[in-house]
Motif scaffolding. Structure first.
Motif, PDB file in Angstrom:
ATOM      1  N   ILE A 168       4.495   0.260   0.538  1.00  0.00           N
ATOM      2  CA  ILE A 168       3.132   0.671   0.223  1.00  0.00           C
ATOM      3  C   ILE A 168       3.123   1.738  -0.867  1.00  0.00           C
ATOM      4  O   ILE A 168       2.255   1.728  -1.751  1.00  0.00           O
ATOM      5  CB  ILE A 168       2.413   1.168   1.487  1.00  0.00           C
ATOM      6  N   ASP A 169       4.075   2.661  -0.838  1.00  0.00           N
ATOM      7  CA  ASP A 169       4.183   3.653  -1.918  1.00  0.00           C
ATOM      8  C   ASP A 169       4.305   2.958  -3.276  1.00  0.00           C
ATOM      9  O   ASP A 169       3.652   3.342  -4.253  1.00  0.00           O
ATOM     10  CB  ASP A 169       5.410   4.550  -1.706  1.00  0.00           C
ATOM     11  N   THR A 170       5.165   1.930  -3.325  1.00  0.00           N
ATOM     12  CA  THR A 170       5.386   1.207  -4.580  1.00  0.00           C
ATOM     13  C   THR A 170       4.126   0.466  -5.009  1.00  0.00           C
ATOM     14  O   THR A 170       3.754   0.473  -6.188  1.00  0.00           O
ATOM     15  CB  THR A 170       6.552   0.217  -4.410  1.00  0.00           C
ATOM     16  N   LEU A 171       3.455  -0.172  -4.048  1.00  0.00           N
ATOM     17  CA  LEU A 171       2.233  -0.913  -4.367  1.00  0.00           C
ATOM     18  C   LEU A 171       1.134   0.029  -4.857  1.00  0.00           C
ATOM     19  O   LEU A 171       0.448  -0.256  -5.847  1.00  0.00           O
ATOM     20  CB  LEU A 171       1.757  -1.685  -3.138  1.00  0.00           C
ATOM     21  N   ALA A 215      -2.110  -0.868   6.186  1.00  0.00           N
ATOM     22  CA  ALA A 215      -3.405  -0.623   5.552  1.00  0.00           C
ATOM     23  C   ALA A 215      -3.742   0.869   5.570  1.00  0.00           C
ATOM     24  O   ALA A 215      -4.286   1.411   4.601  1.00  0.00           O
ATOM     25  CB  ALA A 215      -4.498  -1.423   6.251  1.00  0.00           C
ATOM     26  N   GLY A 216      -3.385   1.530   6.665  1.00  0.00           N
ATOM     27  CA  GLY A 216      -3.611   2.974   6.745  1.00  0.00           C
ATOM     28  C   GLY A 216      -2.785   3.745   5.728  1.00  0.00           C
ATOM     29  O   GLY A 216      -3.274   4.687   5.083  1.00  0.00           O
ATOM     30  N   PHE A 217      -1.506   3.361   5.572  1.00  0.00           N
ATOM     31  CA  PHE A 217      -0.659   3.994   4.549  1.00  0.00           C
ATOM     32  C   PHE A 217      -1.301   3.832   3.168  1.00  0.00           C
ATOM     33  O   PHE A 217      -1.335   4.775   2.372  1.00  0.00           O
ATOM     34  CB  PHE A 217       0.738   3.349   4.510  1.00  0.00           C
ATOM     35  N   TYR A 218      -1.805   2.629   2.894  1.00  0.00           N
ATOM     36  CA  TYR A 218      -2.398   2.353   1.583  1.00  0.00           C
ATOM     37  C   TYR A 218      -3.661   3.187   1.370  1.00  0.00           C
ATOM     38  O   TYR A 218      -3.863   3.753   0.288  1.00  0.00           O
ATOM     39  CB  TYR A 218      -2.711   0.869   1.470  1.00  0.00           C
TER      40      TYR A 218
END
Length: 336
Positions: free
Chosen positions: A131-134, A268-271
């Protein structure tokens, strides 16, 4: 097929000479080994006598497209500090277009065996790193890397493009009526407004991510479907591929089924924590992603049946059915 007619993957000496012309200087003869399956491109690992390695991507005939667009995107994304492979160059051999990348060592979690080697902490860390990368990718201005930003909405273009694929490959399928009914529901349910335009990878999932041994993302591969559009499409695609224990194995395979990974809700929460993008309509985009996946799988299966040389893709009909059912179910749910 004579040696003269073979593509560059079947002509190691020609490939070695081409690499030398690009300044790569391979040591001695090179060997070429197939990596995985591909519907539009074949991927090969190229190794010289000193064990230096490259990745060769080659169009599967008939396909007249050059790799110039993808090579340009990768070069500019790399200049923008994003984790992508380094392009050596691209060309054409006997009418078959190809591109060569520097090999990136690491682990590709494309099956449950690979995923089972991660401990609990690594499985959790992997979800956050992906998610960090996205989220980082979605901060890039598409115009900086040469992607045109169209006046029409990404959603309209997506639905139109997917519909064109189905008209070419899916109308005689047993899934045609379900597919058409879903298209009608997607059009009726489409969001009135879209989030800001960003860089969309187009196939963001574990099989296209190379990780380090500590389960951190090292690089993201396969940028053929990259476009300027709604970043929620990438998130939705990832969430659909991120299957929980008990869900179908998937086609392509979903290694997260073994369990212990972050849930879809956690991803989704990370994003949401890392971006300013509203996730209110992510359920709709997940339905759209399932519908799109069913379409692409049907197209691949139709091509395979017309060409006996193409490899089996797995339980395609079951996966198409599952995708269409999931899309219909998601459209019945409230927003995220």
């Amino acid at each position: 097929m004579s040696a003269y007619d073979r593509p560059v993957s079947g002509r190691p000496r020609v490939l070695a000479s081409w690499l030398a012309d690009k300044g790569e200087g391979p040591h001695g003869p090179v060997t070429v080994t197939r990596l995985g399956l591909g519907c539009t491109n074949a991927t090969w690992l190229v190794t010289d006598q000193a064990r230096r390695q490259w990745v060769l991507r080659e169009r599967i005939n008939p396909d007249p497209r050059s790799f110039d667009r993808e090579a340009t995107l990768l070069t500019r994304l790399r200049a923008a500090g994003r984790p992508v492979p380094q392009v050596v160059g691209y060309g054409q051999q006997r009418g078959r277009h190809f591109m060569v990348l520097r090999f990136v060592p690491g682990v590709v979690l494309d099956d449950e065996i690979q995923a089972s080697r991660l401990n609990a902490a690594q499985r959790r860390r992997l979800g956050e790193s992906i998610i960090d990368t996205l989220a980082g990718l979605h901060t890039v201005d598409p115009r900086v890397i040469g992607l045109p930003v169209f006046g029409s909405s990404h959603l309209d273009r997506q639905i139109a493009a997917v519909s064109d694929v189905w008209m070419s490959f899916g109308t005689s399928s047993v899934h045609d009526s379900a597919w058409c009914a879903l298209r009608t529901r997607l059009l009726a349910r489409r969001p009135m407004r879209e989030s800001r335009v960003g860089v969309v990878h187009g196939d963001y999932r574990l099989a296209n991510i190379v990780t380090r041994e500590d389960a951190q993302v090292r690089t993201v591969v396969d940028w053929e479907r990259c476009t300027a559009g709604n970043p929620l499409m990438d998130l939705a695609w990832l969430l659909n591929s991120w299957r929980a224990p008990g869900e179908p194995i998937g086609c392509p395979l979903s290694p997260t089924r073994i369990g212990g990974f972050s849930s879809r809700e956690e991803l989704a929460g990370f994003y949401a924590d890392r971006t300013d993008i509203d996730l209110h309509e992510v359920t709709f985009y997940r339905a759209l992603a399932y519908w799109t996946s069913a379409t692409l799988l049907q197209a691949a299966e139709t091509r395979r049946r017309a060409d006996a040389s193409r490899q089996l893709l797995g339980s395609v009909d079951e996966e198409i059915t599952f995708s269409l059912i999931e899309a219909a179910s998601l459209l019945r749910r409230p927003t995220w």
